[in-house]
Design a protein around this motif. Structure first.
Motif, PDB file in Angstrom:
ATOM      1  N   MET A 106      -0.117   5.072  -1.150  1.00 39.64           N
ATOM      2  CA  MET A 106      -0.970   5.394  -0.015  1.00 39.64           C
ATOM      3  C   MET A 106      -0.126   5.987   1.107  1.00 39.64           C
ATOM      4  O   MET A 106       1.036   5.620   1.278  1.00 39.64           O
ATOM      5  CB  MET A 106      -1.705   4.146   0.497  1.00 39.64           C
ATOM      6  N   THR A 107      -0.723   6.875   1.854  1.00 36.67           N
ATOM      7  CA  THR A 107      -0.040   7.448   3.011  1.00 36.67           C
ATOM      8  C   THR A 107      -0.415   6.637   4.248  1.00 36.67           C
ATOM      9  O   THR A 107      -1.376   5.848   4.233  1.00 36.67           O
ATOM     10  CB  THR A 107      -0.457   8.909   3.228  1.00 36.67           C
TER      11      THR A 107
ATOM     12  N   LYS B  95       0.833  -1.203   0.000  1.00 34.35           N
ATOM     13  CA  LYS B  95       0.000   0.000   0.000  1.00 34.35           C
ATOM     14  C   LYS B  95       0.869   1.255   0.000  1.00 34.35           C
ATOM     15  O   LYS B  95       0.586   2.211  -0.722  1.00 34.35           O
ATOM     16  CB  LYS B  95      -0.963  -0.009   1.192  1.00 34.35           C
TER      17      LYS B  95
ATOM     18  N   ASP C 106      -3.951   7.107   5.133  1.00 31.94           N
ATOM     19  CA  ASP C 106      -4.828   6.341   4.238  1.00 31.94           C
ATOM     20  C   ASP C 106      -4.946   4.896   4.722  1.00 31.94           C
ATOM     21  O   ASP C 106      -6.041   4.314   4.736  1.00 31.94           O
ATOM     22  CB  ASP C 106      -4.278   6.304   2.805  1.00 31.94           C
ATOM     23  N   ILE C 107      -3.822   4.306   5.074  1.00 30.93           N
ATOM     24  CA  ILE C 107      -3.802   2.911   5.526  1.00 30.93           C
ATOM     25  C   ILE C 107      -4.572   2.780   6.838  1.00 30.93           C
ATOM     26  O   ILE C 107      -5.352   1.841   7.026  1.00 30.93           O
ATOM     27  CB  ILE C 107      -2.353   2.403   5.658  1.00 30.93           C
TER      28      ILE C 107
ATOM     29  N   ALA D 267      -6.969   4.656   7.802  1.00 34.89           N
ATOM     30  CA  ALA D 267      -8.397   4.796   7.475  1.00 34.89           C
ATOM     31  C   ALA D 267      -8.982   3.463   7.016  1.00 34.89           C
ATOM     32  O   ALA D 267     -10.118   3.124   7.346  1.00 34.89           O
ATOM     33  CB  ALA D 267      -8.595   5.873   6.409  1.00 34.89           C
ATOM     34  N   ASP D 268      -8.191   2.681   6.250  1.00 32.29           N
ATOM     35  CA  ASP D 268      -8.628   1.355   5.795  1.00 32.29           C
ATOM     36  C   ASP D 268      -8.627   0.337   6.931  1.00 32.29           C
ATOM     37  O   ASP D 268      -9.393  -0.625   6.900  1.00 32.29           O
ATOM     38  CB  ASP D 268      -7.712   0.835   4.688  1.00 32.29           C
TER      39      ASP D 268
END
Length: 72
Positions: A36-37, A31, A40-41, A43-44
């Motif tokens: 992805m930052t 990721k 972002d990770i 958030a997932d």
């Protein structure tokens, strides 16, 4: 040395994961590599922390540093 990383044959086939999760180090690195930052990770995967992501990067760097490089 890597307190946040565990390898257990009963979890994800023994692949390194973030301790207490089924999130593989490899997935985090892929990721990040895809752009992805860390936020972002997270958030997932809201159960992860920035320290977990840093631990995955550190684990990978140490793994590569110990690996024998073959030039051919």
């Amino acid at each position: 040395m890597h307190e946040r990383i565990e390898m257990n044959p009963q979890t994800m086939g023994g692949k390194p994961v973030i301790r207490g999760t089924r999130v593989p180090v490899e997935m985090i690195l892929r990721k990040l590599g895809a752009g992805m930052t860390a936020p972002d990770i997270i958030a997932d995967h809201p159960h992860l922390t920035i320290d977990d992501i840093r631990a995955a990067q550190s684990f990978a760097a140490d793994y590569i540093a110990e690996d024998e490089v073959v030039h051919g």
